[in-house]
Design a protein around this motif. Structure first.
Motif, mmCIF file in Angstrom:
data_model
loop_
_atom_site.group_PDB
_atom_site.id
_atom_site.type_symbol
_atom_site.label_atom_id
_atom_site.label_comp_id
_atom_site.label_asym_id
_atom_site.label_seq_id
_atom_site.Cartn_x
_atom_site.Cartn_y
_atom_site.Cartn_z
ATOM 1 N N PHE A 127 0.837 -1.195 0.000
ATOM 2 C CA PHE A 127 0.000 0.000 0.000
ATOM 3 C C PHE A 127 0.880 1.256 0.000
ATOM 4 C CE2 PHE A 127 -2.292 3.399 2.134
ATOM 5 C CZ PHE A 127 -3.533 3.361 1.535
ATOM 6 N N ILE A 130 2.600 1.824 -3.394
ATOM 7 C CA ILE A 130 1.697 2.367 -4.422
ATOM 8 C C ILE A 130 1.378 3.826 -4.113
ATOM 9 C CG2 ILE A 130 -0.570 2.120 -5.529
ATOM 10 C CD1 ILE A 130 -0.486 -0.856 -4.664
ATOM 11 N N GLN A 131 1.124 4.080 -2.837
ATOM 12 C CA GLN A 131 0.765 5.438 -2.421
ATOM 13 C C GLN A 131 1.864 6.443 -2.760
ATOM 14 O OE1 GLN A 131 0.172 5.844 1.823
ATOM 15 N NE2 GLN A 131 -1.639 7.115 1.528
ATOM 16 N N SER A 132 3.128 5.974 -2.691
ATOM 17 C CA SER A 132 4.243 6.899 -2.900
ATOM 18 C C SER A 132 4.493 7.200 -4.376
ATOM 19 C CB SER A 132 5.516 6.311 -2.285
ATOM 20 O OG SER A 132 5.955 5.197 -3.045
ATOM 21 N N ARG A 133 3.843 6.452 -5.264
ATOM 22 C CA ARG A 133 4.094 6.627 -6.688
ATOM 23 C C ARG A 133 2.966 7.383 -7.373
ATOM 24 N NH1 ARG A 133 9.154 4.010 -7.698
ATOM 25 N NH2 ARG A 133 8.564 4.362 -9.850
ATOM 26 N N GLU A 134 3.328 8.037 -8.439
ATOM 27 C CA GLU A 134 2.292 8.696 -9.238
ATOM 28 C C GLU A 134 1.456 7.654 -9.967
ATOM 29 O OE1 GLU A 134 3.338 11.785 -11.909
ATOM 30 O OE2 GLU A 134 4.364 12.944 -10.344
ATOM 31 N N ALA A 135 2.143 6.622 -10.442
ATOM 32 C CA ALA A 135 1.431 5.555 -11.162
ATOM 33 C C ALA A 135 2.169 4.241 -10.963
ATOM 34 C CB ALA A 135 1.349 5.885 -12.653
#
Lengths: 354, 192
Positions: A127, A130-135
């Protein structure tokens, strides 16, 4: 501290497998300084992602990592992967396409610790990543993870799994644990069998590596289903294999060795020790050794409890069969020059011949 | 469940209604057991001479009555006991056959010890916690030493964590988080 020596030459392909006894991470050199990272585990000495420590030590710049793949959400495969996702912002982040669904998203969100105390480290790591990435990019059977030309050599990293049939099974499994109003909040157990794992095929020029993740055997959604597919069987047979699911018989089938690998490949695995499940078993080791004489494990050290005798006696009155989860950290590294017929293998730390 | 060694136990013909047999609606005859628990008490409890069971078994089989959390703070064992080991445990799986065992992960809360695995028989679980035993459940195992009337004895407490239920607010948050995750997914190219 482990001395990993020098980085591979531009014209060398490399696979390095890290494992502390409970955990797994892979670093693959694709040539010309380009790297692929798959999964993550923690180096117990530095308490940081093992593959990140490795690249730092051999002098690889963070920008040289092209892609990071989380093969599945289990804690032993994603510890520290959110740190890798942050450390390598230019690398594309891939995960199983099973998570490209409302149910699986809710599953990750529920057990990530964002809305209640952390309930599953693996879910929290994924989680956070994913949260730390733009996509991020969800992958499934036939997805391209990386396609490039490096020094005139074509590089193609593709996903062989998850198979379409795995989606329904995985989602049905996860749906059982989706939170419902007034139901008690509990930790989530690891869901098995594992069908959502991302198996990768790495093809660089004339060389190929197969990374088996934790995919288990099943006629409709596991290894057999994948190998029955013409496209999968059409991949270049690999000369190096990260053995699936810690060498377990549930993650193995003969067709892997016959259809996806060359005879006597370099095979490396990480052990798994948790609760009453300890892999590989002696039978597993024997089975792998019959398939190849070049089999290695990252960790084969003692699992004796690490506490003084007084503590052990006191705790042992109540808790039987005590064993350390981490059985010593080690790494198996295999390198070869492109086109060369054989791999050169090095063992670090607790790694040994299987 | 608290086990202590300070009080005599009426053994008689000794059929103990232990937690498991009580749950099963039957009374189970306890067989001699050579396992050692506690045993550092300088003053041994007085046991009937005609018991068919060893002292150790008798000591092991004394279970404190269930206690509400509001009473927990007033227990006398807390006033003079020193915790030696505190472990946060997570149940990995439960095997309820042949007496019942839970496979657990143990993370030390005192000192820097690596994570261990092991198995604990379900009879160590208190009645009021029994329904909480499932994969993923969290418990705390506290091993203490206490001094009472000049004698030193070992005590141990195994309590499961009761978690609250999911609230509407949390479910809304989960829905929002899931939508956020989905919004970040992009489509990969496919090989031919």
């Amino acid at each position: 501290m482990i001395d990993y020596g020098a980085p591979p030459a531009d014209d060398q392909i490399e696979i390095t497998l890290f494992g502390p006894g409970y955990g797994e991470a892979i670093a693959v050199h694709l040539g010309c300084g380009a790297w692929l990272l798959v999964d993550s585990c923690i180096d117990p000495e530095f308490r940081a992602p093992a593959s990140g420590i490795y690249l730092d030590q051999i002098g690889v710049d963070a920008s040289q990592v092209r892609a990071i793949v989380a093969s599945h959400w289990h804690d032993d495969h994603v510890r520290g992967i959110s740190q890798l996702a942050t450390k390598h912002p230019n690398a594309e982040f891939f995960l199983s396409a099973v998570f490209n669904s409302k149910e699986a998203g809710a599953f990750l969100a529920a057990f990530s610790g964002n809305s209640s105390a952390g309930l599953a480290r693996g879910a929290k790591e994924l989680f956070s990543a994913i949260q730390s990435r733009e996509a991020v990019t969800p992958v499934l059977h036939k997805s391209i993870v990386l396609e490039a030309t490096l020094s005139n050599r074509p590089v193609m990293v593709t996903a062989l799994s998850p198979m379409p049939a795995a989606f329904a099974q995985s989602l049905a499994h996860m749906s059982q644990y989706l939170p419902r109003k007034a139901k008690p909040i509990n930790h989530i157990p690891e869901l098995r069998p594992n069908r959502e794992s991302v198996v990768l095929h790495v093809n660089v020029g004339e060389d190929a590596i197969l990374l088996g993740a934790d995919l288990e055997e099943d006629q409709t959604s596991g290894w057999s289903a994948m190998i029955a597919d013409n496209w999968s069987r059409g991949r270049r047979p690999a000369t190096a294999y990260k053995v699936a699911h810690h060498g377990s018989s549930t993650g193995d089938c003969r067709q892997i060795w016959e259809n996806l690998l060359t005879p006597d490949p370099v095979a490396c695995l990480t052990p798994f020790s948790l609760g009453d499940l300890r892999l590989p078993t002696e039978a597993d080791k024997h089975r792998v050794r019959t398939m190849t004489p070049h089999a290695y494990t990252t960790s084969g050290a003692s699992r004796r409890p690490a506490m003084d005798s007084g503590q052990l006696k006191r705790l042992g009155d109540i808790c039987k069969k005590l064993a350390r989860v981490d059985a010593g950290f080690g790494a198996v590294r295999a390198r070869k020059h492109f086109g060369s017929p054989s791999w050169s293998t090095e063992l670090f730390g607790a790694a040994r011949i299987l | 469940m608290i086990l202590s060694t300070d009080t005599p136990i009426n053994l008689g013909s000794f059929i103990i209604g232990d937690p498991i047999s009580r749950r099963q609606g039957a009374r189970r005859e306890i067989k001699p057991d050579i396992r050692s628990i506690g045993g550092t008490s300088a003053v041994r409890p007085k046991l009937p001479n005609n018991t068919a069971f060893g002292e150790r078994e008798a000591l092991r089989r004394r279970f404190d009555a269930p206690m509400t959390s509001s009473l927990a703070g007033s227990r006398d064992f807390t006033s003079d006991s020193t915790p030696l080991q505190i472990w946060e445990g997570t149940v990995l799986n439960v095997d309820r056959k042949s007496g019942g065992v839970m496979h657990v992960l143990l993370d030390a809360k005192i000192g820097k010890l690596p994570i261990h695995t092991g198995e604990i028989e379900l009879e160590w679980v208190a009645d009021q916690d029994y329904d909480l035993v499932c994969p993923g459940a969290v418990f705390y195992l506290t091993l203490s030493k206490r001094t009472k009337r000049g004698s030193i004895e070992n005590t141990q407490e195994l309590r499961f964590r009761r978690r609250p239920s999911w609230s509407e607010g949390q479910l809304r948050q989960i829905e929002n988080d899931a939508a956020m995750l989905l919004s970040k997914m992009k489509t990969p190219p496919t090989a031919t």
